[in-house]
Structure formats: C-alpha cells, structure tokens
Scaffold this motif. Structure first.
Motif: not given
Length: 204
Positions: A120-142
């Motif tokens: 749940v927290a990870g999905l919240t981070r992903l949905r809030a991630a600015p364009a260009g920062q999704v890769d880094g957030v996804l690596r952390d969350v996944l």
C-alpha cells in the motif's frame, strides 16, 4: 520495515492456530466430498498459498501502476517478465486453493494478512512519483516487495508438506531473489537505494 513484515508472515506459517502439518483432509473424507479435494495439501500449504495469492496480486498492481512511467529498457523488460510469470503463478495458486476444498480454504482465509505487506505504501509512492523518477521508486518498491515474497517462500520450504507447493515456493524464492539482484545492477540503483531507504551507498 520489510524485515518486520517478513517476520510476521513467517510467524503466521509456523504458529497460527490450526496451521499444522497434517493433510487438509483424510482420504476417506475426500472420497465422500464433491468435488474431490487435494488430500496431499496441508493447512500450512493452504495458508502459504493464500498469503502468496494476496502478495502476487499486489505485485501485479505495482507493475501495472508503474509500467507507463518506466524509461529504462532493462527495467521495462523485467517488469514485463514479472507480469507474465506471476499472472501464471496466480492462476495456479488459485486453482490449488479451489482443489483444497472450501473448508480448508475458509480456515486459511480467517487469518488476517493485512499487515503482511508494504504494498500500500509502495503504491502510494509510485502514484506520486514525478515523471522521470518512476524507475528509481519502482526499483525500491519492487525490490522490497520481492524480498518479502522470497522470505515467505523460504519459510514455506521449511514448514510445508505438499511437494508441489514446496516446488512452487522454491521457484518463487529463486526468481524473486534473482529479480532483486538484477534490479541492484540497473543504472542508478545504488544511488536510489541510498537516498530513499537510508542505506549506505554500498548496499543494494
């Protein structure tokens, strides 16, 4: 946080009420039932499958939320492979749970798994991630999410009784560990891990 979640999941496998190593039903009981149930599966196996179904559903949601914003080619390829593999695993686990019979599945469903994931927290981070920062957030969350899946699968290897469920757990442990290791080699992985999780730059 991931370690606390994994500990809770492992504890559920080893100590939850009714989660014994006994077969879910005896052969005579199965013979009287319609449809025929899988008597090789134990309640611990069913609990693992129930927890892993929920975890896998969350994995698929994570990759679908992030998919459109991924820019790294290797990460996009990995996400596509995860989606195909875990969709197939999810169908298999759901089928095995149906085969176990309604009484056993109901017993496993009584366990509260809501605190066993950080999705749940990870999905919240992903949905809030600015364009260009999704890769880094996804690596952390996944990475965190797949480590937790590997921990749960390793616990099943120690506690489970069904050989086919143990084989699935073995494959899950290996694949999720491999995915985490791969994500740690992708461009920017170390910098992302150091800035978002507070780990040292040398940790993946």
């Amino acid at each position: 946080m991931r370690r606390l979640i994994a500990v809770a999941m492992v504890a559920a496998l080893f100590s939850s009420t009714g989660c014994t190593g006994r077969p879910a039903r005896s052969a005579p009981e199965a013979a009287r039932s319609t449809p025929v149930v899988d008597t090789s599966i134990s309640t611990i196996d069913v609990l693992f499958l129930t927890m892993m179904v929920a975890h896998t559903e969350q994995t698929l949601e994570i990759v679908r939320v992030a998919r459109a914003g991924i820019t790294d080619t290797q990460l996009r390829t990995l996400v596509a492979a995860i989606e195909v593999t875990e969709t197939d695993e999810l169908a298999t686990m759901r089928r095995w749970l149906r085969d176990a019979g309604p009484e056993v599945a109901a017993a496993a469903a009584r366990h509260d798994h809501s605190g066993h994931s950080d999705a749940v927290a990870g999905l919240t981070r992903l949905r809030a991630a600015p364009a260009g920062q999704v890769d880094g957030v996804l690596r952390d969350v996944l990475s965190e999410h797949q480590r937790t899946a590997a921990d749960l699968a390793k616990a099943q290897l120690k506690a489970g009784t069904s050989e086919r469920v143990r084989d699935l757990a073995r494959r899950i442990a290996q694949s999720r560990t491999g995915e985490v290791e791969l994500m740690a080699t992708l461009p920017g992985a170390r910098q992302s891990a150091g800035t978002t999780t507070g780990s040292s730059p040398g940790r993946a």
